[in-house]
Design an enzyme around this catalytic site. Structure first.
Site, short mmCIF file in Angstrom:
data_model
loop_
_atom_site.label_atom_id
_atom_site.label_comp_id
_atom_site.label_asym_id
_atom_site.label_seq_id
_atom_site.Cartn_x
_atom_site.Cartn_y
_atom_site.Cartn_z
N TYR A 118 -11.46 14.96 4.77
CA TYR A 118 -11.28 13.61 4.34
C TYR A 118 -11.81 13.56 2.50
CZ TYR A 118 -11.75 8.53 2.78
OH TYR A 118 -11.60 7.23 2.33
N GLU A 206 -6.68 8.04 -1.56
CA GLU A 206 -7.31 8.37 -0.57
C GLU A 206 -6.36 9.55 0.16
OE1 GLU A 206 -7.38 5.91 3.24
OE2 GLU A 206 -9.39 6.00 3.04
#
Ligand code: GDP
Ligand code: MN
Length: 397
Positions: A118, A206
């Site tokens: 991530y 993101e």
């Protein structure tokens, strides 16, 4: 402004960030043609069909499907296009899928394991700095990771004046337990990712998951991008990225008329000039025993056109039992606003909730006389207290 995954990936690619390649499609035929092209260009015979909506968690909702041949592309694209996709982020009504991204399968087997990470870049307003947030636990809800294993989330603060430094990029690759080629590629990846975030005036980039492929390449499988509205004027080409189908229809209509509108749950509609006065008006409505049905700032120019547009938007909400108009006449004269209200009221002809108008400032007396003599179901007030009492009275009826 939010944009789609495929648009975010195109921006990333233009800054040299490696992405999972794909082609966007609006019909099943286009999806099949896209899959054929990916096979020709990239020798990728397996593809993923990914719903393009402005919400995450698509995989969980059935909006991301692997297709191993063209028949499966046809079937999966057929299922996803037009579906009402419900994910943890869409609310129970879901979102209609109008486009899919047909993307190369990047989870192919090879010499080493694939690994999902991530990585996001975002703005920390309190610190006035950008943050690279990253974790070894990619591919799943970052909120879940934050709650259960917070020590697996790292944060790197970036001074916006100097940008991401090479030592910081290496530290990130190191903390993600990478080595060799994958380490080097991750350093390149985060450096280019930060550049993309910075140069586009974004408030969020993101990437979940960032994938280490089985041949040790680092690439973006997903892209959630939020372009800062306040920076959009510096990027006129980004206007084309806006997808109105993804936005609340009433709020879109409001923004076309330059109205700042936010829908709420109450029964008293309000129309106010100035955001601060709008907040105060909502407080007054609550004090009088009502609940505001919306926030609506009509801005500096409250003429008949804007008042009419505002009426239309407020009246779309069936819960509205009364409307409070609270205008301070500073630059705009109260009598002109009053005339605007009367004109809009008569022109619309379908207003059957009581309207309380409070006008204060330049020509307030003249404005009150206009309203009082109009013969309409409109009540005037000069003091805010009077207006609040009127609201209370009409709600009790
Ligand atoms: P999200 O659910 O909206 O966050 O959509 P993502 O783009 O993150 O995709 C969801 C999941 O689909 C990923 O976490 C992967 O596990 C899976 N996925 C995405 N691309 C591929 C692919 O090329 N091959 C395979 N096998 N799975 C993929
Ligand atoms: Mn994702």
């Amino acid at each position: 402004m939010n944009i789609h995954e495929y648009q975010g990936k195109a921006i990333l690619k233009s800054f040299g960030v490696r992405v999972q390649e794909g082609i966007v499609a609006e019909t099943v035929e286009q999806a099949v043609a896209a899959a054929k092209k990916l096979k020709e260009d990239l020798n990728s015979s397996w593809v993923v069909v990914k719903a393009q909506i402005h919400a995450g968690g698509r995989g969980k909702g059935g909006g991301v499907k692997l297709a191993k041949n063209l028949d499966e592309v046809k079937e999966k694209a057929g299922n996803i296009l037009g579906m009402q996709l419900i994910t943890p982020q869409t609310g129970p009504e879901g979102k209609k899928v109008n486009k899919v991204l047909v993307a190369q399968d990047v989870y192919y087997p090879g010499e080493s394991e694939t690994k999902e990470f991530y990585i996001s870049v975002l703005l920390d307003r309190a610190k006035g700095r950008n943050i690279v947030m990253y974790s070894t636990e990619g591919g799943m809800d970052i909120e879940h990771v934050a709650e259960h294993t917070p020590h697996l989330i790292f944060k790197e603060e970036i001074d916006p004046k100097v940008g991401l430094q090479p030592f910081q990029a290496r530290k990130i690759a190191f903390n993600l337990n990478l080595s060799g080629e994958a380490f080097k590629d991750m350093v390149k990846f985060v450096t280019a990712l930060y550049k993309a975030y910075d140069a586009t005036d974004s408030s969020l980039f993101e990437i979940n998951p960032v994938l280490k492929t089985s041949d040790n390449k680092i690439l973006a499988v997903d892209a959630k991008v939020n372009l800062d509205d306040n920076g959009l004027f510096r990027h006129p080409d980004f206007a084309a990225l806006r997808d109105l189908a993804e936005e609340d229809p009433t709020e879109v209509e409001a923004s076309k008329s330059n109205l700042n509108y936010v829908k709420l749950d109450g029964n008293v509609g309000c129309m106010v000039n100035g955001a601060g006065l709008a907040m105060a008006t909502m407080d007054i409505i609550k004090l009088a025993g009502g609940e505001p049905a919306n926030f609506l700032d009509v801005g500096g120019t409250a003429n008949a056109e804007t008042v009419k547009a505002a009426f239309n938007i407020i009246l779309e909400d069936p819960k509205v039992k009364a409307i409070l108009i609270n205008i301070f006449g500073g630059i705009v004269r109260c009598d002109r606003v009053a005339q605007g209200v009367i004109d809009a009221y008569q022109e619309l002809g379908n207003i059957n909730v009581p309207i309380i108008v409070r006008l204060q400032g330049t020509n307030a007396e003249e404005a009150k006389a206009l309203i009082d003599n109009s013969g309409l179901k409109v009540y005037s007030a000069i003091l805010l207290k009077e207006a609040a009492e009127r609201v209370k009275e009409v709600l009790a009826l």
